[in-house]
Design a protein around this motif. Structure first.
Motif, PDB file in Angstrom:
ATOM      1  N   PRO A   1      92.718  52.184 -61.824  1.00  0.00           N
ATOM      2  CA  PRO A   1      91.813  51.489 -60.884  1.00  0.00           C
ATOM      3  C   PRO A   1      91.678  52.287 -59.576  1.00  0.00           C
ATOM      4  O   PRO A   1      92.677  52.774 -59.036  1.00  0.00           O
ATOM      5  CB  PRO A   1      92.518  50.156 -60.636  1.00  0.00           C
ATOM      6  N   LEU A   2      90.447  52.436 -59.092  1.00  0.00           N
ATOM      7  CA  LEU A   2      90.192  53.071 -57.796  1.00  0.00           C
ATOM      8  C   LEU A   2      89.910  51.964 -56.782  1.00  0.00           C
ATOM      9  O   LEU A   2      89.005  51.140 -56.977  1.00  0.00           O
ATOM     10  CB  LEU A   2      88.998  54.018 -57.908  1.00  0.00           C
ATOM     11  N   GLN A   3      90.690  51.943 -55.695  1.00  0.00           N
ATOM     12  CA  GLN A   3      90.597  50.855 -54.724  1.00  0.00           C
ATOM     13  C   GLN A   3      90.087  51.350 -53.366  1.00  0.00           C
ATOM     14  O   GLN A   3      90.257  52.528 -53.021  1.00  0.00           O
ATOM     15  CB  GLN A   3      91.973  50.190 -54.549  1.00  0.00           C
ATOM     16  N   ASP A   4      89.489  50.436 -52.614  1.00  0.00           N
ATOM     17  CA  ASP A   4      89.016  50.787 -51.267  1.00  0.00           C
ATOM     18  C   ASP A   4      90.162  50.606 -50.261  1.00  0.00           C
ATOM     19  O   ASP A   4      91.309  50.313 -50.643  1.00  0.00           O
ATOM     20  CB  ASP A   4      87.799  49.941 -50.881  1.00  0.00           C
TER      21      ASP A   4
ATOM     22  N   GLU B   1      92.695  42.055 -66.755  1.00  0.00           N
ATOM     23  CA  GLU B   1      93.222  41.342 -65.600  1.00  0.00           C
ATOM     24  C   GLU B   1      94.151  42.252 -64.796  1.00  0.00           C
ATOM     25  O   GLU B   1      94.104  42.288 -63.559  1.00  0.00           O
ATOM     26  CB  GLU B   1      93.969  40.091 -66.074  1.00  0.00           C
ATOM     27  N   LYS B   2      94.973  43.014 -65.503  1.00  0.00           N
ATOM     28  CA  LYS B   2      95.881  43.951 -64.828  1.00  0.00           C
ATOM     29  C   LYS B   2      95.101  45.055 -64.109  1.00  0.00           C
ATOM     30  O   LYS B   2      95.424  45.434 -62.989  1.00  0.00           O
ATOM     31  CB  LYS B   2      96.844  44.559 -65.832  1.00  0.00           C
ATOM     32  N   LEU B   3      94.059  45.584 -64.793  1.00  0.00           N
ATOM     33  CA  LEU B   3      93.272  46.668 -64.186  1.00  0.00           C
ATOM     34  C   LEU B   3      92.563  46.166 -62.925  1.00  0.00           C
ATOM     35  O   LEU B   3      92.512  46.870 -61.902  1.00  0.00           O
ATOM     36  CB  LEU B   3      92.257  47.206 -65.200  1.00  0.00           C
ATOM     37  N   ARG B   4      92.009  44.965 -62.977  1.00  0.00           N
ATOM     38  CA  ARG B   4      91.323  44.418 -61.794  1.00  0.00           C
ATOM     39  C   ARG B   4      92.302  44.206 -60.635  1.00  0.00           C
ATOM     40  O   ARG B   4      91.931  44.279 -59.470  1.00  0.00           O
ATOM     41  CB  ARG B   4      90.630  43.105 -62.154  1.00  0.00           C
TER      42      ARG B   4
ATOM     43  N   THR C   1      89.736  46.628 -55.939  1.00  0.00           N
ATOM     44  CA  THR C   1      89.339  47.555 -57.002  1.00  0.00           C
ATOM     45  C   THR C   1      87.829  47.711 -57.025  1.00  0.00           C
ATOM     46  O   THR C   1      87.082  46.719 -57.158  1.00  0.00           O
ATOM     47  CB  THR C   1      89.835  47.045 -58.377  1.00  0.00           C
ATOM     48  N   GLN C   2      87.368  48.956 -56.892  1.00  0.00           N
ATOM     49  CA  GLN C   2      85.936  49.249 -56.873  1.00  0.00           C
ATOM     50  C   GLN C   2      85.419  49.688 -58.252  1.00  0.00           C
ATOM     51  O   GLN C   2      84.310  49.350 -58.649  1.00  0.00           O
ATOM     52  CB  GLN C   2      85.648  50.352 -55.854  1.00  0.00           C
ATOM     53  N   ARG C   3      86.216  50.426 -58.946  1.00  0.00           N
ATOM     54  CA  ARG C   3      85.865  50.857 -60.288  1.00  0.00           C
ATOM     55  C   ARG C   3      87.135  51.282 -61.023  1.00  0.00           C
ATOM     56  O   ARG C   3      88.174  51.512 -60.399  1.00  0.00           O
ATOM     57  CB  ARG C   3      84.831  51.975 -60.294  1.00  0.00           C
ATOM     58  N   ILE C   4      87.013  51.417 -62.322  1.00  0.00           N
ATOM     59  CA  ILE C   4      88.158  51.809 -63.152  1.00  0.00           C
ATOM     60  C   ILE C   4      87.792  53.107 -63.864  1.00  0.00           C
ATOM     61  O   ILE C   4      86.735  53.204 -64.513  1.00  0.00           O
ATOM     62  CB  ILE C   4      88.509  50.713 -64.167  1.00  0.00           C
TER      63      ILE C   4
END
Length: 407
Positions: A113-116, A83-86, A121-124
């Motif tokens: 987390p990689l965000q747009d 949940e935190k990572l998302r 979040t797009q991927r971890i």
């Protein structure tokens, strides 16, 4: 042609190439795992595949839970982590995985987390180093230490001799509680005179130099009685190979030391008895020597003087009575003080030892000199199954073995 635009494109391409090179270098030394926000595995580098024993095709599209022990993959802590990572929160710590064969794999790293541009979040991305061998080595070491601690006393000291910790087995040996020892100096456990001696200062100087000491040590329990330990003091080295503390492992040997003292005392008393017997030999030739218990289960009858039928009967009665009273298992008949041995004397001696055997007591004749042995052979006297020795000491050693003790 726009030179500035061309230059910017070249710089961007160079920066991208450099970034790719950096990521490639990291991939050489760390595991990498890419996971979607819903927990599906997107990619993994060769290093992670080697560590886990999977092929990429086996992992891609699978839930991240495939890498975890079942009980951890269903835990509330795991759900809270995702949940935190998302939500874009990074995490670092230890990762506990299972490889394709079900074996434990331990990693240390972080999840980012990689965000747009909109903050979604797009991927971890997970990078980690493999700690499995180190974990196994640590567990093995701790297991050995714990096994030793169950059967031996263990104490930890600072380099100045301050007690840092002690296990229950050692505390039981010295009669202290941990709170009574912790923070106290080691000198609390030794004789006060020794604590002020140069030898005691040298003892700690040796340990502070990183040299270990082993042997038997006398220590003082809480109630003041002596405690003897067989143990070793082992300097523990830090990452710079310098001593940082001392660990002692010890076994309580107080009972053995006390037994050895009693054995030594018994031997000294036996030797003193032999010396006195020799000095008084002439004046006691006609006197009968009493049957003497010299150890639990062992009787000694040192004969001095002339042996005849009347004296044989008296000695036999005393011996058999004493055997019955003490339930002795070994009867030592020492004839070093007998003046002469002829056929009659030899037969009288054999009568005494045969009678003791009927009482269930093993007989040993000691003090058989070369002259006596030669005389008995020449006279054709057979001692049968009766054990004979040249000295009282030899007989005593045999007797001790028969009753389960040793010098």
């Amino acid at each position: 042609m726009d030179v500035q635009a061309s230059s910017d494109q070249f710089d961007s391409a160079s920066a991208f190439a450099f970034a790719q090179a950096q990521l490639g270098a990291v991939d050489q030394v760390m595991t990498r795992l890419e996971v979607s926000p819903d927990g599906r595995i997107l990619d993994a580098n060769p290093r992670l595949l080697r560590v886990t024993g999977y092929d990429l095709a086996d992992l891609r599209g699978q839930s991240h839970r495939i890498l975890l022990p079942p009980e951890e993959s269903r835990s509330p802590a795991y759900e809270a982590l995702w949940e935190k990572l998302r939500n874009g929160q990074a995490w670092e710590g230890e990762l506990h995985y299972r490889d394709s064969q079900g074996r434990d794999v331990w990693l240390r790293g972080g999840c980012c987390p990689l965000q747009d541009a909109e903050g979604r979040t797009q991927r971890i991305l997970e990078y980690a180093i493999d700690l499995t061998e180190k974990k196994q080595a640590t567990a093995n070491f701790e297991g050995q230490i714990n096994a030793l601690s169950r059967v031996m006393g263990k104490v930890e000291f600072a380099l100045d001799g301050t007690i840092l910790d002690a296990n229950p087995r050692f505390l039981e040996t010295v009669g202290y509680q941990l709170e009574e020892l912790k923070g106290q100096h080691h000198r609390l456990l030794v004789d006060p005179d020794y604590a002020q001696s140069a030898d005691y200062r040298a003892f700690w100087d040796t340990l502070r130099r990183g040299e270990y000491l082993a042997g038997e040590f006398c220590r003082v329990a809480k109630d003041g009685h002596e405690v003897w330990i067989q143990g070793s003091y082992n300097p523990v080295l830090d990452l710079d190979r310098k001593p940082c503390k001392i660990v002692k492992f010890a076994t309580d040997i107080t009972a053995q030391v006390e037994q050895n003292r009693r054995l030594k005392q018994a031997m000294e008393e036996a030797e003193e008895a032999a010396r006195v017997r020799e000095e008084l030999h002439k004046s006691l030739q006609e006197m009968s020597t009493p049957v003497t218990p010299i150890w639990d289960g062992i009787l000694l009858l040192p004969l001095v003087g002339i042996i005849d039928s009347m004296r044989t009967a008296d000695v036999m009665n005393k011996s058999l009575t004493k055997i019955a009273e003490t339930r002795a298992r070994v009867f030592v008949l020492d004839i070093a003080g007998v003046a002469t041995v002829d056929t009659g004397v030899a037969n009288q001696l054999i009568k005494i030892t045969k009678a003791t055997q009927f009482m269930g007591c093993e007989a040993i004749i000691s003090g058989v000199s070369p002259a006596i042995a030669r005389t008995m052979v020449e006279l054709g006297v057979s001692v049968g199954d009766i054990r004979t020795t040249a000295t009282l000491r030899d007989a005593f050693e045999i007797a001790l073995k028969r009753v389960g003790s040793a010098l």
